[in-house]
Scaffold this active site. Structure first.
Site, PDB file in Angstrom:
ATOM      1  N   HIS A   6       0.832  -1.212   0.000  1.00  0.00           N
ATOM      2  CA  HIS A   6       0.000   0.000   0.000  1.00  0.00           C
ATOM      3  C   HIS A   6       0.862   1.255   0.000  1.00  0.00           C
ATOM      4  O   HIS A   6       1.229   1.781   1.046  1.00  0.00           O
ATOM      5  CB  HIS A   6      -0.900  -0.023   1.246  1.00  0.00           C
ATOM      6  CG  HIS A   6      -1.965   1.028   1.249  1.00  0.00           C
ATOM      7  ND1 HIS A   6      -3.181   0.836   1.874  1.00  0.00           N
ATOM      8  CD2 HIS A   6      -2.023   2.274   0.720  1.00  0.00           C
ATOM      9  CE1 HIS A   6      -3.919   1.928   1.727  1.00  0.00           C
ATOM     10  NE2 HIS A   6      -3.233   2.815   1.039  1.00  0.00           N
ATOM     11  N   HIS A  59       1.552   5.155  -2.303  1.00  0.00           N
ATOM     12  CA  HIS A  59       1.095   6.089  -3.340  1.00  0.00           C
ATOM     13  C   HIS A  59       2.351   6.726  -3.922  1.00  0.00           C
ATOM     14  O   HIS A  59       2.936   7.614  -3.304  1.00  0.00           O
ATOM     15  CB  HIS A  59       0.188   7.161  -2.732  1.00  0.00           C
ATOM     16  CG  HIS A  59      -1.039   6.599  -2.058  1.00  0.00           C
ATOM     17  ND1 HIS A  59      -2.273   6.552  -2.675  1.00  0.00           N
ATOM     18  CD2 HIS A  59      -1.215   6.040  -0.832  1.00  0.00           C
ATOM     19  CE1 HIS A  59      -3.160   6.003  -1.849  1.00  0.00           C
ATOM     20  NE2 HIS A  59      -2.540   5.682  -0.719  1.00  0.00           N
ATOM     21  N   ASN A  68      -5.128   6.012  -7.112  1.00  0.00           N
ATOM     22  CA  ASN A  68      -5.635   7.391  -7.123  1.00  0.00           C
ATOM     23  C   ASN A  68      -4.565   8.360  -7.596  1.00  0.00           C
ATOM     24  O   ASN A  68      -4.279   9.368  -6.964  1.00  0.00           O
ATOM     25  CB  ASN A  68      -6.173   7.791  -5.740  1.00  0.00           C
ATOM     26  CG  ASN A  68      -5.121   7.695  -4.659  1.00  0.00           C
ATOM     27  OD1 ASN A  68      -4.174   6.934  -4.770  1.00  0.00           O
ATOM     28  ND2 ASN A  68      -5.273   8.470  -3.613  1.00  0.00           N
ATOM     29  N   LYS A  74      -9.139  -1.434  -6.118  1.00  0.00           N
ATOM     30  CA  LYS A  74      -9.267  -0.726  -4.846  1.00  0.00           C
ATOM     31  C   LYS A  74     -10.636  -0.056  -4.768  1.00  0.00           C
ATOM     32  O   LYS A  74     -10.968   0.799  -5.595  1.00  0.00           O
ATOM     33  CB  LYS A  74      -8.161   0.329  -4.740  1.00  0.00           C
ATOM     34  CG  LYS A  74      -8.297   1.315  -3.582  1.00  0.00           C
ATOM     35  CD  LYS A  74      -7.770   0.739  -2.274  1.00  0.00           C
ATOM     36  CE  LYS A  74      -7.818   1.723  -1.128  1.00  0.00           C
ATOM     37  NZ  LYS A  74      -6.698   2.634  -1.042  1.00  0.00           N
ATOM     38  N   HIS A  98     -10.842   0.425   1.184  1.00  0.00           N
ATOM     39  CA  HIS A  98     -10.725   1.480   2.200  1.00  0.00           C
ATOM     40  C   HIS A  98     -12.113   1.579   2.809  1.00  0.00           C
ATOM     41  O   HIS A  98     -13.042   2.109   2.201  1.00  0.00           O
ATOM     42  CB  HIS A  98     -10.303   2.812   1.575  1.00  0.00           C
ATOM     43  CG  HIS A  98     -10.244   3.947   2.567  1.00  0.00           C
ATOM     44  ND1 HIS A  98      -9.141   4.748   2.715  1.00  0.00           N
ATOM     45  CD2 HIS A  98     -11.150   4.420   3.470  1.00  0.00           C
ATOM     46  CE1 HIS A  98      -9.369   5.653   3.665  1.00  0.00           C
ATOM     47  NE2 HIS A  98     -10.600   5.481   4.129  1.00  0.00           N
ATOM     48  N   HIS A 136      -5.434  -0.617   5.855  1.00  0.00           N
ATOM     49  CA  HIS A 136      -5.252   0.224   7.056  1.00  0.00           C
ATOM     50  C   HIS A 136      -6.417   0.188   8.050  1.00  0.00           C
ATOM     51  O   HIS A 136      -7.077   1.190   8.305  1.00  0.00           O
ATOM     52  CB  HIS A 136      -4.955   1.676   6.678  1.00  0.00           C
ATOM     53  CG  HIS A 136      -5.808   2.263   5.590  1.00  0.00           C
ATOM     54  ND1 HIS A 136      -7.175   2.196   5.595  1.00  0.00           N
ATOM     55  CD2 HIS A 136      -5.481   2.906   4.447  1.00  0.00           C
ATOM     56  CE1 HIS A 136      -7.643   2.782   4.527  1.00  0.00           C
ATOM     57  NE2 HIS A 136      -6.639   3.212   3.798  1.00  0.00           N
ATOM     58  N   ASP A 186       1.099   2.727   3.889  1.00  0.00           N
ATOM     59  CA  ASP A 186       0.220   3.753   3.310  1.00  0.00           C
ATOM     60  C   ASP A 186       1.030   5.043   3.064  1.00  0.00           C
ATOM     61  O   ASP A 186       0.580   6.147   3.384  1.00  0.00           O
ATOM     62  CB  ASP A 186      -1.001   4.018   4.192  1.00  0.00           C
ATOM     63  CG  ASP A 186      -2.073   4.822   3.447  1.00  0.00           C
ATOM     64  OD1 ASP A 186      -1.903   5.094   2.245  1.00  0.00           O
ATOM     65  OD2 ASP A 186      -3.084   5.178   4.082  1.00  0.00           O
TER      66      ASP A 186
HETATM   67 ZN   LIG Z   1      -3.617   4.893   0.947  1.00  0.00          ZN
END
Ligand SMILES: [Zn+2]
Length: 495
Positions: A112, A114, A146, A197, A232, A282, A353
């Site tokens: 996880h 970004h 994202n 996701k 999420h 998370h 994350d």
């Molecule tokens: Zn995230």
């Protein structure tokens, strides 16, 4: 030795996030000189690869984590694979590392992160993000969709993978956005996506997530394509309206309660009917974690982050935007309980994350502040500190950060040190003391709620695909040394 090509992208974006600050090599990620010259005495840089293949590497006289314990011995690496593990290896290799005082762990796998890049390169790019990964002992990471453009089609996935391939310092896989369209879902799976996701508070691709029929179609599409669904879990209807938020304290207080656990229960209910494989990202509340673990299903897995187990709401009260992420930090009582669960083996994996933003996006008024913190460079030192304090076993650390994520995301030749496995390794100095210093991050995000924390246990060297990428504070690998990972097809998590 050829100097690395200049990456204009790095230069453009460096000015954005760090305007007005003195620029050291650490602030913009590795300098070209650092990368091209390398700093290891006994090692040739990856540039010196033989034409017939990769250079062989011998890690001599180390403490090595094997299945359940550490042994003393040496590791021979040939063609990017672990060829031999033995007390003594007489064979000569092209390169050698004397590792007397070091512990060798399987390279960490972060499911996880970004990595941003493309139109969000001012926050992070593939090179700085994977430099941060290498510096933190992570040899494989999986990027969230994202991005801009978002990873919401097979075509966008291809473009993103193509751009990453020449820039990455560790192995990188990609998650894709949740969609209803089963043909596109199959195409994303065929393109190597690791999951879809489902971001319930604000879907990445347009999706009416409040409608159970829509979410059911997403789960069905995942099932048909044998694709993992990552979730999420926060129920948007239970989150505070922006008008109610004045302070950072409001942000966490108003987001308390059951938005997470309620969303977890809802997805669990739908998953039971459809039977697809679901991974909960998370998880921040003990009640959510027990809802998942009580089902004890091999088609369900859960994830915790270092920040949700080590920090609490109090840190948001004192640090504001530096400690603002979603799900938010929780009251101390909840985080203590989550920590105990992590220690005893309830959550399947730990992920960082890693979610970098430019400081100007974080510093805005609380209701507009971008949630997320960088985590790749702090996770392992923080966890090794717990091991040194006797609060976490080394075995559990390896399961949470390497073996189990490799299983959940079906990276079959990773997550363990054994003959034939990929030679993704991290050499750690368990005794080395340090302090978390965001100024030194390779990530473009130079802030952390852990700033100033004392640590014991540090990454010494990170080896990716048999090549040294990071060594004692310097990135010495060349962008492109990491591979783009593609998912296999797995319906259950192997035990
Ligand atoms: Zn995230």
């Amino acid at each position: 030795m050829r100097a690395r090509e200049r990456d204009p992208h790095l230069e453009d974006t460096a000015t954005n996030a760090k305007r007005g600050r003195t620029t050291s090599s650490r602030e913009t990620g590795p300098s070209y000189a650092q990368i091209a010259l390398g700093t290891l005495n006994n090692l040739k840089s990856p540039e010196s690869e033989k034409t017939s293949g990769l250079p062989s590497l011998l890690i001599r006289d180390a403490h090595i984590w094997t299945k359940n314990d550490t042994i003393r011995g040496s590791i021979l690496i040939e063609d990017g694979k672990i060829r031999k593990i033995a007390r003594n290896i007489a064979k000569q290799a092209d390169e050698e590392i004397s590792a007397r005082h070091l512990l060798v762990l399987p390279g960490l796998v972060d499911g996880h992160v970004h990595l941003r890049d493309m139109q969000l390169s001012y926050k992070e790019d593939f090179t700085t993000g994977t430099a941060a990964a290498a510096a933190g002992g992570f040899t494989s990471v999986i990027d969230m969709p994202n991005s801009l453009p978002p990873t919401d089609s097979a075509e966008h996935l291809r473009e993103r993978a193509k751009r990453a391939s020449r820039k990455i310092l560790v192995n990188v896989g990609f998650h894709a956005a949740a969609l209803e369209d089963s043909d596109e879902v199959r195409a994303m799976k065929a393109g190597g996506a690791f999951s879809m996701k489902l971001y319930l508070p604000s879907p990445i691709a347009p999706l009416d997530v409040d409608d159970d029929r829509v979410v059911t179609r997403v789960l069905e599409a995942a099932k048909q394509a044998s694709l993992l669904l990552t979730v999420h879990a926060e129920d948007a209807s239970m989150l505070p309206r922006t008008g109610e938020i004045k302070t950072f304290a409001d942000l966490v207080r108003l987001r308390r309660g059951n938005a997470e656990t309620s969303a977890v229960r809802r997805i669990l209910g739908l998953q039971k009917k459809i039977g697809c494989r679901v991974h909960f990202c998370h998880v921040s509340l003990p009640s959510s974690l027990s809802a998942i673990s009580n089902r004890s299903s091999s088609r369900l897995s859960s994830e915790v982050t270092p920040h949700h187990i080590l920090l609490s709401e109090n840190h948001v009260m004192t640090q504001g935007w530096k400690a603002w992420m979603v799900p938010p930090l929780r009251p101390r009582k909840e985080t203590r309980s989550l920590f105990r669960a992590m220690k005893t083996g309830i959550p399947t994996i730990m992920a960082t994350d890693h979610a970098p933003h430019a400081i100007k996006e974080k510093e805005r008024a609380p209701r507009k502040s971008s949630p997320g913190i960088p985590g790749l460079e702090t996770a392992l030192p923080l966890m090794l500190t717990l091991v040194n304090k006797g609060k976490l076993s080394l075995g559990r650390l390896v399961s949470l950060l390497s073996t189990n994520p490799a299983k959940v995301f079906d990276l079959r030749s990773k997550g363990g040190i054994e003959t034939g496995a990929d030679s993704d390794l991290v050499l750690v100095d368990l005794k080395k003391r340090g302090r978390i210093d965001p100024e030194k991050f390779f990530s473009k995000a130079h802030y952390s709620p852990f700033e100033g924390w004392k640590t014991q246990g540090a990454v010494h060297t990170t080896i990716v695909n048999g090549l040294v990428v990071y060594n004692e504070g310097e990135i010495i690998g060349k962008p492109g040394v990491g591979k783009v990972l593609k998912s296999g097809s797995m319906n259950e998590i192997p035990r």
